[in-house]
Motif scaffolding. Structure first.
Motif, mmCIF file in Angstrom:
data_model
loop_
_atom_site.group_PDB
_atom_site.id
_atom_site.type_symbol
_atom_site.label_atom_id
_atom_site.label_comp_id
_atom_site.label_asym_id
_atom_site.label_seq_id
_atom_site.Cartn_x
_atom_site.Cartn_y
_atom_site.Cartn_z
ATOM 1 N N GLN A 1 -1.666 -3.536 -12.509
ATOM 2 C CA GLN A 1 -0.859 -2.386 -11.856
ATOM 3 C C GLN A 1 0.793 -2.480 -12.708
ATOM 4 O O GLN A 1 0.751 -3.040 -13.668
ATOM 5 N N PHE B 1 4.130 -0.927 -2.094
ATOM 6 C CA PHE B 1 3.167 -0.753 -1.143
ATOM 7 C C PHE B 1 3.107 -1.516 0.355
ATOM 8 O O PHE B 1 1.687 -1.467 1.096
ATOM 9 N N ASP C 1 -10.493 6.121 -1.445
ATOM 10 C CA ASP C 1 -9.844 5.269 -2.436
ATOM 11 C C ASP C 1 -11.126 4.387 -2.721
ATOM 12 O O ASP C 1 -12.484 3.674 -2.713
ATOM 13 N N TYR D 1 2.262 10.477 4.098
ATOM 14 C CA TYR D 1 1.589 10.496 5.334
ATOM 15 C C TYR D 1 2.518 11.347 6.482
ATOM 16 O O TYR D 1 2.013 11.824 7.584
ATOM 17 N N LYS E 1 0.262 -8.324 -7.876
ATOM 18 C CA LYS E 1 -1.162 -7.542 -8.899
ATOM 19 C C LYS E 1 -0.335 -7.122 -10.548
ATOM 20 O O LYS E 1 -0.868 -5.637 -10.825
ATOM 21 N N ASP F 1 -9.483 -4.109 -2.578
ATOM 22 C CA ASP F 1 -9.100 -4.872 -1.647
ATOM 23 C C ASP F 1 -8.649 -4.705 -0.401
ATOM 24 O O ASP F 1 -8.701 -5.906 -0.244
ATOM 25 N N PHE G 1 1.925 -0.103 4.091
ATOM 26 C CA PHE G 1 0.155 -0.009 3.364
ATOM 27 C C PHE G 1 -0.575 -1.037 3.679
ATOM 28 O O PHE G 1 -1.569 -0.959 4.409
ATOM 29 N N ARG G 2 -0.157 -2.532 3.338
ATOM 30 C CA ARG G 2 -0.981 -3.571 2.679
ATOM 31 C C ARG G 2 -1.147 -4.118 4.856
ATOM 32 O O ARG G 2 -2.336 -4.935 4.494
ATOM 33 N N LYS H 1 -0.652 3.353 -11.923
ATOM 34 C CA LYS H 1 0.378 3.271 -10.646
ATOM 35 C C LYS H 1 0.990 2.097 -10.840
ATOM 36 O O LYS H 1 -0.025 0.970 -12.150
ATOM 37 N N VAL I 1 4.234 7.013 -1.210
ATOM 38 C CA VAL I 1 3.439 6.093 -1.043
ATOM 39 C C VAL I 1 4.063 5.380 0.577
ATOM 40 O O VAL I 1 4.887 6.081 0.353
ATOM 41 N N SER I 2 3.828 4.314 1.163
ATOM 42 C CA SER I 2 4.132 4.030 2.257
ATOM 43 C C SER I 2 5.559 3.510 2.789
ATOM 44 O O SER I 2 5.589 3.887 3.251
ATOM 45 N N SER J 1 -8.688 3.277 -7.217
ATOM 46 C CA SER J 1 -6.982 2.976 -7.595
ATOM 47 C C SER J 1 -6.540 1.508 -7.913
ATOM 48 O O SER J 1 -5.751 0.650 -7.922
ATOM 49 N N LYS K 1 1.963 6.859 -9.246
ATOM 50 C CA LYS K 1 2.195 6.537 -7.721
ATOM 51 C C LYS K 1 3.193 5.020 -8.312
ATOM 52 O O LYS K 1 2.850 4.152 -8.626
ATOM 53 N N ASP L 1 -7.369 -6.387 -5.761
ATOM 54 C CA ASP L 1 -8.224 -4.753 -6.095
ATOM 55 C C ASP L 1 -9.588 -5.264 -6.686
ATOM 56 O O ASP L 1 -10.942 -4.103 -6.945
ATOM 57 N N TYR M 1 1.500 10.867 -5.049
ATOM 58 C CA TYR M 1 1.164 9.640 -4.033
ATOM 59 C C TYR M 1 2.776 8.974 -3.196
ATOM 60 O O TYR M 1 3.367 8.410 -3.942
HETATM 61 C C1 PBG Z 1 -5.610 0.242 -2.952
HETATM 62 C C2 PBG Z 1 -4.637 0.711 -2.190
HETATM 63 C C3 PBG Z 1 -2.963 0.469 -2.333
HETATM 64 C C4 PBG Z 1 -1.775 2.034 -1.906
HETATM 65 C C5 PBG Z 1 -3.102 2.805 -2.238
HETATM 66 N N1 PBG Z 1 -4.495 2.040 -2.845
HETATM 67 C C6 PBG Z 1 -2.486 -0.735 -2.555
HETATM 68 C C7 PBG Z 1 -2.442 -1.702 -3.529
HETATM 69 O O1 PBG Z 1 -2.376 -0.876 -4.834
HETATM 70 O O2 PBG Z 1 -1.482 -3.413 -3.168
HETATM 71 C C8 PBG Z 1 -0.921 2.080 -1.743
HETATM 72 C C9 PBG Z 1 -0.921 2.690 -0.787
HETATM 73 C C10 PBG Z 1 0.715 2.920 -0.052
HETATM 74 O O3 PBG Z 1 1.357 2.565 -0.034
HETATM 75 O O4 PBG Z 1 0.975 4.307 0.914
HETATM 76 N N2 PBG Z 1 -5.310 -0.540 -4.059
#
Ligand code: PBG
Length: 352
Positions: free
Chosen positions: A246, A225, A141, A338, A242, A145, A228-229, A219, A298-299, A189, A273, A153, A296
């Protein structure tokens, strides 16, 4: 269920002779659906191991693993265990892993300087993986962040605004240390304007012209997210949201403009994403640009599915693959997920 497709009822036949439907019965779309061999023969989209990119989380230490509570089944791994994970991934034929560091909190700062420390966790992980498993692609990445104490970021001004152009300089330095460590694909990202061009130029100027850029092109400022955080340890620190960098959730034309810019600035691949909620964007960008295009998952999408599976509300064997095939059907050349390792094992076991 026993099939009756070739035995239309008398009533149906009468109805149709009264008012013939165009194409029927010459065309019966159920004919090819009747057996597994036939369904396989006419299937338009398939998921393969070659479609999978596996994101993994890295922590300091040795022989250490920590569960990520909001992502059941996902762990943060120390570098030595990340190497083992990369070996597992390579054994299953997964083409690429992406490493996400959980930077120790004492190394997070307002200027995110740890991002361009050549010995930071991400760089150490890349070096160790490339040394032990040279044939797997490694992606990193590009964003600040995991390194900033405010969780954004980009760099912040005194009054809390994102400093776009100042951030580009730091992203370039981060990109170069990651390229130096052996990273094959950089994934910006951060959503700063101009970052793809700035990073591409810096790579050209420093003999890293073969490093690929997979831009996080579209994104969105998503609520998906959050897990992930937690995983990278930035949820506690993030001040505000963000939304000034974003994308706005309601926009689709703007994703096309983002893609035009990224392509012109030198992206090799583009990405959308999050995944499922933005599958219309994926379809649109792939149709319009024909670029290698990635989704993606995501989480939050992972956690949602896992929560339902763990409760016995959904059958994981069915819905995980179903969600991944959806991305491919919509035009994705590959998916960051994942689920990658487990999915790869299942796909390989099926082939025997
Ligand atoms: C960092 C980043 C994020 C993700 C990937 N790179 C989080 C964000 O932008 O806050 C999210 C990935 C996920 O949720 O699986 N910039």
């Amino acid at each position: 269920m026993k099939d009756d497709v070739n035995k239309p009822s008398g009533t149906k036949a009468t109805a149709h002779s009264a008012m013939p439907a165009p194409g029927f019965p010459a065309t019966r779309l159920r004919r090819p659906r009747q057996a597994d061999w036939s369904r396989r023969l006419v299937r338009e989209t398939t998921l393969t191991v070659d479609d999978l990119i596996w994101p993994i989380f890295i922590i300091d230490g040795e022989n250490k693993r920590e569960a990520v509570k909001s992502m059941p089944g996902v762990e943060r791994l120390s570098v030595d265990l990340a190497v083992k994970a990369a070996e597992d991934a390579a054994k299953q034929g997964i083409p690429v892993i992406e490493v996400f560091p959980n930077t120790p909190s004492d190394l997070r700062s307002a200027d995110g300087a740890e991002a361009f420390n050549p010995d930071n966790l991400a760089c150490r992980a890349v070096r160790a993986v490339k040394a032990a498993v040279p044939d797997i692609g490694v992606m990193c990445d590009v964003a600040l962040d995991p390194y900033t104490d405010h969780g954004h970021d980009g760099l912040l001004s005194d009054d809390g605004r994102i400093l776009n152009d100042e951030t580009l300089d730091v992203l370039i330095r981060q990109s170069l240390v990651q390229a130096e460590a052996g990273c094959d694909i950089l994934g910006p990202s951060d959503m700063m304007d101009g970052r793809i061009g700035a990073i591409r130029q810096a790579l050209e100027d420093t003999d890293f012209q073969n490093v690929q850029l997979m831009s996080y092109t579209a994104k969105y400022a998503s609520g998906f997210f959050n897990p992930f955080r937690d995983a990278v340890g930035s949820s506690g620190t993030l001040s505000g949201d963000k939304k000034t960098y974003q994308m706005d959730l309601g926009n689709s034309d703007e994703a096309v403009r983002e893609a035009e810019l990224d392509i012109a600035e030198g992206a090799d691949m583009i990405m959308v994403k999050p995944g499922l909620c933005y599958i219309d964007i994926l379809y649109r960008l792939k149709s319009q640009f024909g670029m290698p295009t990635f989704a993606y998952q995501v989480s939050g999408e992972y956690s949602m599915l896992m929560a339902a599976v763990q409760n016995g509300w959904l059958d994981g064997d069915r819905v995980i693959e179903e969600s991944l095939i959806a991305f491919k059907r919509a035009g994705a050349d590959g998916i960051l997920t994942y689920f990658a390792l487990d999915m790869a094992k299942k796909l390989n076991a099926r082939r025997g």
